[in-house]
Design an enzyme around this catalytic site. Structure first.
Site, PDB file in Angstrom:
ATOM      1  N   GLU A   1      -4.846-158.816 -18.002  1.00 59.50           N
ATOM      2  CA  GLU A   1      -3.929-159.108 -16.974  1.00 59.50           C
ATOM      3  C   GLU A   1      -4.503-159.405 -15.574  1.00 59.50           C
ATOM      4  OE1 GLU A   1       0.268-157.688 -17.544  1.00 59.50           O
ATOM      5  OE2 GLU A   1      -0.543-156.567 -19.476  1.00 59.50           O
TER       6      GLU A   1
ATOM      7  N   ASN B   1     -24.208-154.981  -0.127  1.00 58.41           N
ATOM      8  CA  ASN B   1     -24.848-154.132   0.606  1.00 58.41           C
ATOM      9  C   ASN B   1     -25.231-153.810   2.545  1.00 58.41           C
ATOM     10  OD1 ASN B   1     -26.507-152.160   0.502  1.00 58.41           O
ATOM     11  ND2 ASN B   1     -28.324-153.065  -0.804  1.00 58.41           N
TER      12      ASN B   1
ATOM     13  N   THR C   1     -36.176-153.253   0.969  1.00 62.12           N
ATOM     14  CA  THR C   1     -37.101-152.496  -0.573  1.00 62.12           C
ATOM     15  C   THR C   1     -38.569-153.514  -1.033  1.00 62.12           C
ATOM     16  OG1 THR C   1     -36.031-152.028  -2.098  1.00 62.12           O
ATOM     17  CG2 THR C   1     -36.064-150.373  -0.734  1.00 62.12           C
TER      18      THR C   1
ATOM     19  N   GLY D   1     -35.333-156.502  -9.770  1.00 62.39           N
ATOM     20  CA  GLY D   1     -36.460-156.410 -10.977  1.00 62.39           C
ATOM     21  C   GLY D   1     -35.464-156.236 -12.380  1.00 62.39           C
ATOM     22  N   THR D   2     -34.569-154.814 -12.794  1.00 61.47           N
ATOM     23  CA  THR D   2     -34.472-154.045 -13.163  1.00 61.47           C
ATOM     24  C   THR D   2     -32.547-154.865 -13.318  1.00 61.47           C
ATOM     25  OG1 THR D   2     -35.224-152.746 -14.041  1.00 61.47           O
ATOM     26  CG2 THR D   2     -33.574-152.370 -14.333  1.00 61.47           C
TER      27      THR D   2
ATOM     28  N   ASN E   1     -23.361-145.800  -2.203  1.00 60.26           N
ATOM     29  CA  ASN E   1     -23.146-145.992  -3.320  1.00 60.26           C
ATOM     30  C   ASN E   1     -22.008-144.535  -3.602  1.00 60.26           C
ATOM     31  OD1 ASN E   1     -25.485-147.097  -4.280  1.00 60.26           O
ATOM     32  ND2 ASN E   1     -26.594-144.835  -4.516  1.00 60.26           N
TER      33      ASN E   1
END
Length: 139
Positions: A128, A80, A53, A18-19, A102
């Site tokens: 560029e 992912n 998740t 959501g975020t 990550n």
């Protein structure tokens, strides 16, 4: 605030939650309104069933893809599931953690943006960079 020569913005988000999708889309829209002529580069991680998740990840990603298309000049999509497979197969990590994924994403982004950050013969600015990556911009 105290920038003398703003070239553009680099936006990092994930569109599964959501975020990342909601706030990220709102942020991109506001940047387009307030800084219309400045380049906006988005590095976006798309969800996968392997590392899922939440059930609503596909819906969030579809809805936020519209904002990416409308409000960014360059969107780098990071899958992912592909990153997960690279960590398992190429790096021999049996069960990759979020930290492993990550770090791999950070390495990819660092490699892509190195010409923006360091001096040298191949040093380019964001405009560029955009010209070299996007042969036919969206009209």
């Amino acid at each position: 605030d105290n920038c003398d020569g703003l070239q553009g913005f680099l936006v990092f988000n994930s569109v599964g939650g959501g975020t990342g999708s909601g706030l990220g889309s709102l942020l991109l829209e506001r940047l387009s309104v307030d800084f219309g002529k400045k380049s906006k580069l988005a590095f976006t991680v798309y969800p996968s069933p392997q590392v899922s998740t939440a059930v609503v990840e596909p819906y969030n990603s579809v809805l936020s893809t519209h904002a990416l298309l409308e409000h960014t000049d360059i969107a780098v999509m990071l899958d992912n599931e592909a990153i997960y497979d690279i960590a398992r197969r190429s790096l021999d990590i049996e069960r990759p953690t979020y930290q492993n994924l990550n770090r791999l994403i950070a390495q990819v982004i660092s490699s892509i943006t190195s010409s923006l950050r360091f001096d040298g013969a191949l040093n380019v600015d964001i405009n560029e960079f955009q010209t070299n990556l996007v042969p036919y911009p969206r009209i």
